[in-house]
Scaffold this motif. Sequence first.
Motif, PDB file in Angstrom:
ATOM      1  N   GLY A  69       0.828  -1.206   0.000  1.00 26.40           N
ATOM      2  CA  GLY A  69       0.000   0.000   0.000  1.00 26.40           C
ATOM      3  C   GLY A  69       0.855   1.245   0.000  1.00 26.40           C
ATOM      4  N   ASP A 108       3.424   7.463   1.540  1.00 27.67           N
ATOM      5  CA  ASP A 108       4.822   7.352   1.061  1.00 27.67           C
ATOM      6  C   ASP A 108       5.582   8.663   1.255  1.00 27.67           C
ATOM      7  N   CYS A 137       5.823  -5.736  -0.249  1.00 31.46           N
ATOM      8  CA  CYS A 137       5.919  -4.433  -0.923  1.00 31.46           C
ATOM      9  C   CYS A 137       6.093  -3.302   0.090  1.00 31.46           C
ATOM     10  N   LYS A 147       4.057  -4.459  -8.340  1.00 33.20           N
ATOM     11  CA  LYS A 147       3.411  -3.162  -8.598  1.00 33.20           C
ATOM     12  C   LYS A 147       3.868  -2.156  -7.545  1.00 33.20           C
ATOM     13  N   MET A 191       6.393   1.803  -6.946  1.00 29.16           N
ATOM     14  CA  MET A 191       7.175   2.939  -7.447  1.00 29.16           C
ATOM     15  C   MET A 191       8.590   2.901  -6.887  1.00 29.16           C
ATOM     16  N   ASP A 192       8.710   2.352  -5.675  1.00 28.42           N
ATOM     17  CA  ASP A 192      10.003   2.386  -4.976  1.00 28.42           C
ATOM     18  C   ASP A 192      10.476   0.964  -4.686  1.00 28.42           C
TER      19      ASP A 192
HETATM   20  N1  LIG Z   1       2.071  -2.023  -4.003  1.00 26.82           N
HETATM   21  C1  LIG Z   1       2.657  -1.376  -2.961  1.00 26.82           C
HETATM   22  O1  LIG Z   1       2.628  -1.825  -1.815  1.00 26.82           O
HETATM   23  C2  LIG Z   1       3.340  -0.055  -3.265  1.00 26.82           C
HETATM   24  C3  LIG Z   1       4.434   0.253  -2.247  1.00 26.82           C
HETATM   25  C4  LIG Z   1       4.912   1.674  -2.323  1.00 26.82           C
HETATM   26  N2  LIG Z   1       3.787   2.589  -2.064  1.00 26.82           N
HETATM   27  C5  LIG Z   1       5.541   1.916  -3.693  1.00 26.82           C
HETATM   28  O2  LIG Z   1       4.872   2.434  -4.569  1.00 26.82           O
HETATM   29  O3  LIG Z   1       6.679   1.537  -3.912  1.00 26.82           O
END
Ligand SMILES: NC(=O)CC[C@H](N)C(=O)O
Length: 211
Positions: free
Chosen positions: A21, A26, A57, A112, A114-115
């Motif tokens: 999430g 973030d 994640c 999925k 971004m980081d």
């Molecule tokens: N799918 C997620 O848990 C995304 C993790 C975090 N928010 C990222 O975008 O890297």
Amino acid sequence: MPLWHKDRSLGQVDAVVLPGGFSYGDYLRAGSISRFSPVMGTVVERAREGMPVLGICNGFQVLTEAHLLPGAMLGNEHLHFICRDQKLRVENAGTAWTTDYEAGQEIHIPLKNMDGRYVADERTLDMLEAEGRVVFRYAGDDDSTGYPPTEQASPNGSLRRIAGICNAEGNVVGLMPHPEHATDPLVGTGRTDGLPFFTSILRTFVEGAAA
Ligand SMILES: NC(=O)CC[C@H](N)C(=O)O
């Protein structure tokens, strides 16, 4: 049972999954504020006593920020949010969360984030490799996502193609892909390659209880 971030008690739980999430949006760095939530203080204590903890994640990002796992997660190399089925190679089938896999097995789990770029200094990377603490490695591209071939082995620039690691005792595992979205053909990838995470941890307790 769900745990509330402002509680210090874990109730009667025997294991904890830190889900994915965007905790605290973030802000600052993914997971960097969540690590200070009251519940994480108890999670860290119990993890150090051997309680199984799985970070998925954002959960993995929290585990690195809480120093339960070494290294850090940085922005994906191509600076885009990545969302795709991802082939992984199982490297360590001996953790509390992976005994129902086979080492060397290739699986497909949704990725999925971004980081998601895993980084650490060379000495830490060598230690993880030497101690068998790399649990999953990116194994190449599954679909024609348009990413250049150089990224296929590591879709986000993660060093040594690391997708997931564990602590020295093997009770704490963190990975960027989402096994919970590959447990039923009706959701995610239509595959069930993530199901062994959850059958493994059940086996840990059932067989432990039977012992
Ligand atoms: N799918 C997620 O848990 C995304 C993790 C975090 N928010 C990222 O975008 O890297």
